[in-house]
Design a protein around this motif. Structure first.
Motif, PDB file in Angstrom:
ATOM      1  N   LEU A  83      15.880 -19.748   8.032  1.00 10.79           N
ATOM      2  CA  LEU A  83      15.541 -19.609   6.615  1.00 10.79           C
ATOM      3  C   LEU A  83      14.264 -20.374   6.269  1.00 10.79           C
ATOM      4  CD1 LEU A  83      19.007 -19.824   4.816  1.00 10.79           C
ATOM      5  CD2 LEU A  83      17.442 -17.869   4.842  1.00 10.79           C
ATOM      6  N   SER A  84      14.039 -21.500   6.948  1.00  8.19           N
ATOM      7  CA  SER A  84      12.818 -22.262   6.661  1.00  8.19           C
ATOM      8  C   SER A  84      11.570 -21.503   7.098  1.00  8.19           C
ATOM      9  CB  SER A  84      12.879 -23.633   7.337  1.00  8.19           C
ATOM     10  OG  SER A  84      12.584 -23.548   8.724  1.00  8.19           O
ATOM     11  N   ASP A  85      11.710 -20.609   8.083  1.00  5.08           N
ATOM     12  CA  ASP A  85      10.580 -19.774   8.477  1.00  5.08           C
ATOM     13  C   ASP A  85      10.214 -18.782   7.374  1.00  5.08           C
ATOM     14  OD1 ASP A  85      10.244 -20.919  11.002  1.00  5.08           O
ATOM     15  OD2 ASP A  85      11.724 -19.591  11.899  1.00  5.08           O
ATOM     16  N   ARG A  86      11.203 -18.393   6.573  1.00  6.33           N
ATOM     17  CA  ARG A  86      10.965 -17.402   5.523  1.00  6.33           C
ATOM     18  C   ARG A  86      10.699 -18.048   4.164  1.00  6.33           C
ATOM     19  NH1 ARG A  86      11.180 -12.400   3.837  1.00  6.33           N
ATOM     20  NH2 ARG A  86      12.181 -11.847   1.863  1.00  6.33           N
ATOM     21  N   LEU A  87      11.512 -19.025   3.800  1.00  2.47           N
ATOM     22  CA  LEU A  87      11.437 -19.610   2.462  1.00  2.47           C
ATOM     23  C   LEU A  87      10.469 -20.785   2.380  1.00  2.47           C
ATOM     24  CD1 LEU A  87      15.241 -19.619   1.546  1.00  2.47           C
ATOM     25  CD2 LEU A  87      13.536 -17.854   1.066  1.00  2.47           C
ATOM     26  N   GLY A  88      10.071 -21.315   3.520  1.00  2.04           N
ATOM     27  CA  GLY A  88       9.200 -22.493   3.522  1.00  2.04           C
ATOM     28  C   GLY A  88       9.981 -23.755   3.838  1.00  2.04           C
ATOM     29  N   LEU A  93      14.339 -27.945   2.980  1.00  2.00           N
ATOM     30  CA  LEU A  93      14.623 -29.381   3.016  1.00  2.00           C
ATOM     31  C   LEU A  93      15.252 -29.860   1.710  1.00  2.00           C
ATOM     32  CD1 LEU A  93      11.534 -30.958   4.840  1.00  2.00           C
ATOM     33  CD2 LEU A  93      13.877 -30.815   5.674  1.00  2.00           C
ATOM     34  N   ILE A  94      14.725 -29.401   0.593  1.00  2.00           N
ATOM     35  CA  ILE A  94      15.282 -29.812  -0.697  1.00  2.00           C
ATOM     36  C   ILE A  94      16.698 -29.275  -0.857  1.00  2.00           C
ATOM     37  CG2 ILE A  94      15.093 -29.476  -3.200  1.00  2.00           C
ATOM     38  CD1 ILE A  94      12.071 -29.715  -2.888  1.00  2.00           C
ATOM     39  N   ALA A 196      12.439 -36.106  -4.238  1.00  2.00           N
ATOM     40  CA  ALA A 196      11.169 -36.310  -4.945  1.00  2.00           C
ATOM     41  C   ALA A 196      10.004 -36.425  -3.962  1.00  2.00           C
ATOM     42  CB  ALA A 196      11.269 -37.561  -5.813  1.00  2.00           C
ATOM     43  N   LEU A 197      10.202 -37.135  -2.868  1.00  2.00           N
ATOM     44  CA  LEU A 197       9.140 -37.298  -1.870  1.00  2.00           C
ATOM     45  C   LEU A 197       8.814 -35.972  -1.182  1.00  2.00           C
ATOM     46  CD1 LEU A 197      10.211 -40.701  -0.264  1.00  2.00           C
ATOM     47  CD2 LEU A 197       8.264 -40.290  -1.771  1.00  2.00           C
ATOM     48  N   VAL A 198       9.857 -35.195  -0.848  1.00  2.48           N
ATOM     49  CA  VAL A 198       9.633 -33.896  -0.213  1.00  2.48           C
ATOM     50  C   VAL A 198       8.865 -32.974  -1.152  1.00  2.48           C
ATOM     51  CG1 VAL A 198      10.803 -31.792   0.577  1.00  2.48           C
ATOM     52  CG2 VAL A 198      11.595 -34.029   1.358  1.00  2.48           C
ATOM     53  N   TRP A 199       9.238 -32.974  -2.434  1.00  2.03           N
ATOM     54  CA  TRP A 199       8.560 -32.122  -3.409  1.00  2.03           C
ATOM     55  C   TRP A 199       7.068 -32.472  -3.504  1.00  2.03           C
ATOM     56  CZ3 TRP A 199       9.972 -27.927  -6.217  1.00  2.03           C
ATOM     57  CH2 TRP A 199       9.123 -27.536  -7.252  1.00  2.03           C
TER      58      TRP A 199
END
Length: 515
Positions: A83-88, A93-94, A196-199
């Protein structure tokens, strides 16, 4: 500074080195958070037993609390990595951090229900399992092949550092907050800060070439892996290798696995699409990772048992014996990333697994007085042997991850990173189940004719002689059991080294990317 087009970095990716390092640093912090929680219950297990009103001699009743996290960790990893390959990377991660916080809250609020506690830990594992492969894939997105291995080694070290600090972290937080439940309540503000850091640090949009996600394939693989984990959980291993439900559950896992293969052969969108990949290094890296995982878990379980049964160390002291191995593991992970850029993936991984093979051969030959033995009159033998095994396994982490990323196209980095971790954790589960079952079998075989001596009515010196003889026979049986287990572990590492030799030693094409 322009990142290499071939890495197909996500839109809006950090373009300068400082933002890129911030992104991977934040990803590594999320990996450490999940890794800490994977091992955190080890140090507070007796407190959990007390809270659930379970006697210490019925430890099997609380085992699902540990295996539930591992089950969720493995089962959801391939699908979430895909899913991270498609959604980013940022979106996944969030989402995983939100799920991790929800599972932590359920765990902390579980009252005296074993099943609510297990459900909370399973949700934690399901969400936490994606953090490592997504972060590894992020390294593949943001760094060129020439520079990537060092970053992968650092991320791997964060994962292994959790195994070192997890039990101690749990004990410290429980003591500070007055309850083991405080460990999981603390995860809520930690997860909020991480979100917050990931964003802020990560790019927010999926790559334009990102493909559709194979949800059906991901679910079938998750069912197959989950069923295999459940089948290997045996609360009474002395009677049989598998529990009563084991054969049927393994059959179900085989059926789900066959359906997964059939689906992948016919599906237009595949979970792991190897049409544009190099299959030999891909599967060689998975096989070597499986072997490394088996050796790792056997060490975590059996070294502590050796400390308790043969070395007379109990409680915290038996855990401290294991720290020699655990401290060397992340050191090896960082060193392995550095060596890949100089020696290539093949030789670094093979050398690491060969070093681990030598370490386990030395452990298998431990004499009864190993605590008094030294190399060159200076190096304690027990410490040195455990450190060699840990260093060797750590060296293999970065090259195996790097080899898989290089063997697959960029759009597959999330799921391919998941595959490496899943292979290692399946090795952990299957390896420890098989070798522990064999060890129990051998111990009962060796002690089948050994009866407790009848000492009543006999002189004191005769009683002491009989009891000492009985204890010596038990110790001999235990040494034989552990020697055979660690010899088998050495053989598994040697097999992993042979698989590592099938990797490509260096990149087949020149790397023109900006570092």
């Amino acid at each position: 500074m322009t990142l290499r087009a071939e890495a197909s970095t996500e839109a809006a990716a950090p373009a300068d080195g400082s933002r890129r390092r911030l992104a991977i640093g934040v990803g590594g912090a999320t990996v450490l958070l999940a890794a800490l929680d994977a091992y955190v219950v080890v140090g507070v297990l007796t407190d959990i037993l007390d809270a659930l009103h379970i006697a210490t001699n019925r430890l099997e009743r609380v085992t699902p609390v540990v295996t539930g996290f591992l089950l969720g960790y493995i089962a959801g990893m391939p699908l979430l990595g895909s899913l991270s390959d498609r959604l980013g990377r940022r979106a996944v991660l969030i989402g995983c951090l939100v799920g991790f916080a929800a599972g932590s809250a359920l765990t902390a609020a579980s009252s005296d229900s074993v099943w609510l506690l297990t459900a909370g830990r399973t949700v934690q594992g399901l969400a936490g399992g994606a953090l490592l492969p997504v972060t590894l894939a992020l390294a593949g997105d943001l760094w060129s092949e020439r520079r990537r291995a060092t970053v992968l080694g650092a991320v791997g070290a964060a994962q292994e550092l959790g195994s070192v600090l997890g039990p101690l972290y749990g004990v410290a937080i429980a003591a500070l907050l007055g309850s083991w439940r405080g460990i999981f309540w603390l995860n809520l503000p930690l997860a909020a800060v991480a979100i917050a850091l990931v964003w802020f640090a990560l790019p927010g949009h999926p790559r334009p070439e990102a493909r559709r996600t194979d949800v059906v394939g991901g679910l079938l693989l998750a069912v197959a892996l989950g069923a295999a984990v459940v089948a290997l959980y045996n609360p009474d291993p002395e009677k049989a290798v598998l529990p009563p439900w084991g054969p049927w559950t393994l059959a179900g896992a085989a059926v789900a696995g066959a359906l997964f293969v059939a689906w992948e052969l016919r599906a237009r969108t595949r979970l792991v699409d190897l049409r544009d990949a190099r299959p030999r290094p891909f599967f060689a890296a998975l096989a070597a990772s499986f072997c490394a995982g088996a050796a790792l878990m056997v060490t975590l379980v059996d070294v502590e048992l050796v400390a308790q049964t043969l070395l007379g160390r109990g409680g915290v002291h038996s855990t401290l014996v294991l720290t020699r191995f655990l401290i060397a593991l992340p050191i090896g992970a960082v060193l392995g990333g550095w060596l890949v850029a100089r020696l290539g993936e093949r030789w670094t991984a093979a050398a690491g697994l060969l070093l681990a093979t030598g370490g386990y051969l030395l452990i298998a030959a431990w004499p009864a007085d190993v605590l008094q033995r030294h190399y060159l009159t200076v190096l304690p033998r027990l410490d040195t042997d455990l450190a060699l095994a840990g260093l060797g396994l750590g060296l293999a982490i970065a090259p195996l991850s790097s080899a898989v990323l290089r063997a697959t196209p960029p759009a597959q980095h999330g799921v391919s990173s998941s595959a490496v971790v899943v292979a290692r954790m399946m090795g952990m589960l299957i390896g420890v189940a098989a070798l522990t079952a064999w060890g129990l079998h051998r111990f009962h075989e060796l002690t089948a004719r050994l009866n407790f001596p009848l000492v009543f009515g006999k002189p004191a010196d005769e009683q002491k002689r009989l009891l000492d003889t009985y204890k010596a026979a038990l110790q001999s049986a235990l040494r034989t059991e552990y020697r055979e287990i660690f010899l088998a572990t050495a053989a598994i590492c040697l097999l992993g080294a042979a698989c590592a030799l099938l990797l490509q030693s260096r990149s087949p094409r020149s790397d023109t990317a900006t570092p």
